[in-house]
Scaffold this motif. Structure first.
Motif, PDB file in Angstrom:
ATOM      1  N   MET A 140     -52.739  30.041  94.976  1.00 15.87           N
ATOM      2  CA  MET A 140     -53.276  29.023  95.876  1.00 15.87           C
ATOM      3  C   MET A 140     -54.096  27.991  95.106  1.00 15.87           C
ATOM      4  N   ARG A 141     -54.865  28.538  94.130  1.00 13.21           N
ATOM      5  CA  ARG A 141     -55.711  27.627  93.368  1.00 13.21           C
ATOM      6  C   ARG A 141     -54.841  26.614  92.611  1.00 13.21           C
ATOM      7  N   SER A 165     -51.886  25.434  93.496  1.00 12.32           N
ATOM      8  CA  SER A 165     -51.320  24.369  94.335  1.00 12.32           C
ATOM      9  C   SER A 165     -52.382  23.324  94.679  1.00 12.32           C
ATOM     10  N   ARG A 166     -53.620  23.788  94.847  1.00 11.83           N
ATOM     11  CA  ARG A 166     -54.692  22.833  95.149  1.00 11.83           C
ATOM     12  C   ARG A 166     -54.926  21.910  93.937  1.00 11.83           C
ATOM     13  N   VAL A 216     -52.713  13.294  93.121  1.00 13.73           N
ATOM     14  CA  VAL A 216     -53.440  12.137  93.675  1.00 13.73           C
ATOM     15  C   VAL A 216     -54.061  11.324  92.548  1.00 13.73           C
ATOM     16  N   MET A 257     -51.864  33.449  97.455  1.00 11.04           N
ATOM     17  CA  MET A 257     -50.766  32.625  96.954  1.00 11.04           C
ATOM     18  C   MET A 257     -49.743  32.294  98.026  1.00 11.04           C
ATOM     19  N   LEU A 268     -50.256  30.143 100.427  1.00  8.37           N
ATOM     20  CA  LEU A 268     -50.464  28.800 100.980  1.00  8.37           C
ATOM     21  C   LEU A 268     -49.559  27.800 100.280  1.00  8.37           C
ATOM     22  N   ILE A 316     -59.367  27.218 104.783  1.00 10.10           N
ATOM     23  CA  ILE A 316     -59.383  26.739 103.396  1.00 10.10           C
ATOM     24  C   ILE A 316     -58.856  25.304 103.282  1.00 10.10           C
ATOM     25  N   TYR A 352     -60.610  20.448 102.820  1.00 10.78           N
ATOM     26  CA  TYR A 352     -60.077  19.593 101.760  1.00 10.78           C
ATOM     27  C   TYR A 352     -59.308  18.414 102.341  1.00 10.78           C
ATOM     28  N   LEU A 398     -60.113  14.477 101.798  1.00  9.50           N
ATOM     29  CA  LEU A 398     -59.143  13.708 101.014  1.00  9.50           C
ATOM     30  C   LEU A 398     -59.354  12.183 101.066  1.00  9.50           C
ATOM     31  N   LEU A 446     -62.203  11.354  98.969  1.00 12.71           N
ATOM     32  CA  LEU A 446     -61.881  11.590  97.557  1.00 12.71           C
ATOM     33  C   LEU A 446     -61.040  10.441  97.006  1.00 12.71           C
TER      34      LEU A 446
END
Lengths: 438, 331
Positions: free
Chosen positions: A1-2, A4-5, A12, B1, B3, B34, B38, B42, B45
């Motif tokens: 998951m980390r 993909s983030r 971006v 994992m 997501l 989670i 974010y 966005l 950001l």
């Protein structure tokens, strides 16, 4: 998951950096295209009393052009205070107008950026040939020996404007022709709230124009023949000192003029507080200030010999506006057609009449509209005794650093601090050291 | 994992959620927990990157480049200058470095005097307006006028008033009150520093007033009443109750005022134009002149980076010191 983030954030960031890099592009050496033949964007300089006046003068002519060619011209009149920064931004981003006006003294500086279309023989042919233009105006279109970066559009010259009422009240019959006469006349006119001469001590460009001409009269050029800054030659120091001494020593300029930068000296002239100004094409401003044409007179700016001419008898810089085409225009043929239109005899007469300037096109200059006594002086000056400011890439920096030095010297004079050859030399020395090393 | 859904999926899940809806699956719950923060962050950001970080990185890169008019069109391909731009900026024996140092010191003194004056005036006015009296609302509104006016229009009006021959200031000081032998210059020469300070304080103090007034509202009246019963006078109440209670507000206020004042560009630019007098040559205008008037963007960027480092060090040091002091007080 980390992972993909991180990937999302990375994507971006990367896209933004790429966007920024693309914005900063414009580095291709293309010479324009014809992707958008139907439109042109035109940045005009502010020539009239206001931006609105300019739009009123230009719009009918642009409509005429559209009728002739089918090309629509989007007009934007840009104030002088913004123009150079706007051009720099357009140069950096590649997102500029197709055609634009520039102050002719910037020609060499902007030419060195490589953003403007060079006017080689072929391009000049497309607008009727180089010979159509007056030589002095062509001298302010870029570095000598290189294809010009722009084409002359409006020409102007400095002259001595005098207030007829103040002259009559003081019993003075004719305007001064030499500096000695100017000082003497100025002293007779100074006192009781009136002053002999006006100046714009905080206007950097005006300071440069004045000391450049005086420099010529002292045999100095501010740049060596190979383009290096030469601000501290005896002639340059003498020129700057002579100009500031009109306030410091001769006391014919009011101390308050040291902080003028917004044409306040012309306002004083119109209010009978200042008897003379050294100015370029002031007639429109005087009219805007409510002065009739018979209230002021115009004579050639003084020279030591009293007889203006070339070399040390130079009495004006070649002032004026040039027209340039952005190299990456998407309507290169249309842009050239537009320049041809604006420099045609007919348009030259219409536009220069409206702005009180002189056409840099020989044939248009012969029009009776430019035969008035005031314009005849300017025309004669341009033809015989005006010189172009140094056509070096560092001209813009020169205007800033030497213009600031003169401004500071005027501040000293106004505060009653001594202005000596040594203090002038020290300021010019400092200015020279601020120039970028070559 | 697990997501792997796109942000849009999270958005859909969120929209479906409503009171009384079927129990959420574990998967959508985790997505919401989670992914949503974010997703919401966005836009900020992206804007932060576009408006601050990307230009800042470009500015830092440019500071190592020889970027003059010769390379402005293809600035990314300008030749590298190494540390030359920084060497030029900090060579205090040469005119460029000397002028930068002079400008830096002028800015330090200006900031100290301006922030100090704004704070003092702000505290005085806020404390004065704490007591209820007739006309308090009117005064509060009037005091905020400078803050509400567009900066450019306000400063240009000051520039008119400070003109030597036609300005209102000299008309009052010289013509009416006869306080000076001859009308002084305010927009050129040494007095320009005073001019800058006056306009800056006029512009800045209402913000201090507003923030301190808001801070004062949070101090319970009972503490003052108790102190008064114990025999504390007004000055003692201000020293022992008001100022310590305002400490967190002041901490932020002084920092914000410091940063705004140190970087102020509008005031000197509108007052003095392209070239400020030496006495009032604030660093932001000085850097603008070095970059945009003399077309040496590399050197200008190097100066900007040095300024940024200075402000980061000062701000960091200030926050560290004030938070330490606060912890000690809290303890």
């Amino acid at each position: 998951m980390r992972r993909s983030r991180a990937a999302a954030v990375g994507a971006v960031t990367l896209s933004l950096v790429l966007t920024a890099a693309a914005c900063g592009g414009g580095s291709s050496g293309s010479e324009g295209s014809n992707e958008q033949p139907g439109t042109l964007t035109y940045w005009a300089t502010n020539q009239g009393a206001s931006l609105e006046v300019d739009k009123k003068v230009l719009r009918p002519e642009l409509d005429k052009f559209e009728k002739e060619t089918g090309i629509e011209v989007k007009l934007e009149v840009v104030p002088w205070s913004d123009l150079l920064n706007r051009i720099l931004t357009a140069t950096t981003s590649g997102q500029g107008p197709d055609v634009l006006n520039i102050g002719n003294t910037w020609s060499a500086s902007l030419q060195s950026s490589g953003a403007l279309l060079p006017w080689d023989a072929e391009n000049f042919e497309a607008i009727g040939g180089k010979d159509r233009f007056v030589d002095s105006a062509l001298g302010s279109t870029g570095v000598q020996g290189r294809d010009p970066a722009a084409v002359p559009l409006y020409s102007m010259a400095y002259a001595l404007y005098y207030n007829k009422k103040m002259f009559a009240d003081a019993g003075i019959r004719k305007p001064p022709a030499t500096w000695a006469e100017l000082v003497e006349t100025g002293k007779r006119l100074s006192g009781n709230g009136g002053w002999g001469l006006g100046a714009e001590g905080s206007n950097l460009s005006n300071n440069i124009h004045q000391v450049f001409v005086l420099g010529k009269q002292h045999g100095a050029d501010f740049f060596t023949s190979d383009g290096k800054a030469d601000f501290t030659s005896d002639g340059a120091v003498a020129a700057v000192k002579q100009y500031v001494d009109l306030m410091a020593k001769d006391k014919i300029i009011a101390p308050g003029n040291a902080e003028y930068a917004q044409n306040q000296s012309l306002s004083d002239f119109a209010k009978d507080r200042t008897a003379m100004v050294l100015w370029q094409t002031a007639s429109a401003t005087f009219a805007a200030q409510g002065m009739d044409e018979d209230e002021w007179g115009v004579a050639p700016a003084p020279v030591r010999s009293g007889r203006p001419g070339p070399g040390t008898a130079t009495n004006s810089m070649v002032a004026g506006i040039n027209m340039a085409v952005f190299k990456n225009t998407r309507n290169i043929d249309g842009a050239k057609k537009f320049v041809k239109f604006m420099t045609s005899d007919e348009e030259q007469v219409i536009l220069n009449r409206a702005y009180g300037s002189i056409p840099p096109v020989r044939t248009a200059q012969r029009d009776p509209a430019f035969a008035t006594p005031a314009l005849a002086v300017l025309r004669e000056t341009l033809a015989t005794s005006a010189a172009a400011l140094p056509q070096v890439p560092e001209e813009s920096q020169f205007e800033t650093v030497v213009g600031t030095a003169v401004k500071e010297l005027f501040a000293d004079a106004a505060a009653g601090r001594p202005v000596t050859t040594a203090s002038v030399r020290a300021k010019l020395e400092k200015a020279q050291q601020q120039m970028p090393k070559k | 994992m697990t997501l792997t859904a796109a942000p849009g999926a999270g958005e859909r899940t969120t929209r479906k959620d409503s009171p009384g809806a079927a129990p959420r699956t574990r998967r959508s719950g985790r997505l919401r927990r989670i992914g949503l923060p974010y997703l919401l962050l966005l836009p900020a950001l992206i804007l932060e990157l576009l408006v601050h970080l990307v230009p800042m990185v470009i500015g830092i890169v440019v500071s190592f480049k020889e970027l003059t008019q010769f390379h402005i069109r293809a600035w990314d391909a300008a030749p590298w200058a190494g540390l030359d731009n920084y060497a030029l900026a900090v060579d205090f024996h040469a005119p460029v470095g000397e002028a930068l140092l002079n400008s830096f010191l002028t800015t330090c003194l200006f900031t100290l005097l301006s922030v100090g004056s704004c704070w003092l005036l702000g505290v005085a006015a806020a404390v004065f307006l704490q007591e209820d009296f007739r006309g308090r609302g009117f005064l509060r509104t009037v005091f905020l006028v400078p803050y509400a006016l567009p900066v450019y229009a306000a400063v240009i009006t000051w520039a008119f008033m400070f003109q030597r021959d036609n300005g209102l200031i000299n008309h009052v000081l010289h013509d009416r009150l006869g306080l000076t032998d001859s009308p002084p210059f305010w927009l050129i020469g040494d007095n320009s520093f005073v001019t800058l300070l006056v306009v800056s304080v006029w512009k800045g103090w209402p913000f201090a007033f507003l923030i301190i007034m808001a801070g004062l509202q949070n101090i319970p009246r009972e503490i003052y009443e108790a102190a008064a019963l114990d025999g504390a006078g007004t000055w003692q109440q201000i020293r022992r109750i008001t100022l310590p209670s305002l400490r967190p507000v002041n901490q932020v206020l002084v920092l914000v005022l410091f940063l705004w004042t140190f970087n102020d560009f509008n005031t000197p630019f509108v007052l003095f134009g392209r070239a400020a007098p030496e006495a009032a040559d604030l660093i932001s205008l000085h850097i603008h002149q070095s970059s945009f008037q003399t077309w040496n963007f590399g050197a200008g960027s190097a100066m900007s980076v040095l300024l940024l480092l200075f402000l980061l060090v000062v701000t960091g040091g200030y926050l560290w010191l004030t938070s330490r002091g606060r912890q000690a007080t809290d303890a």
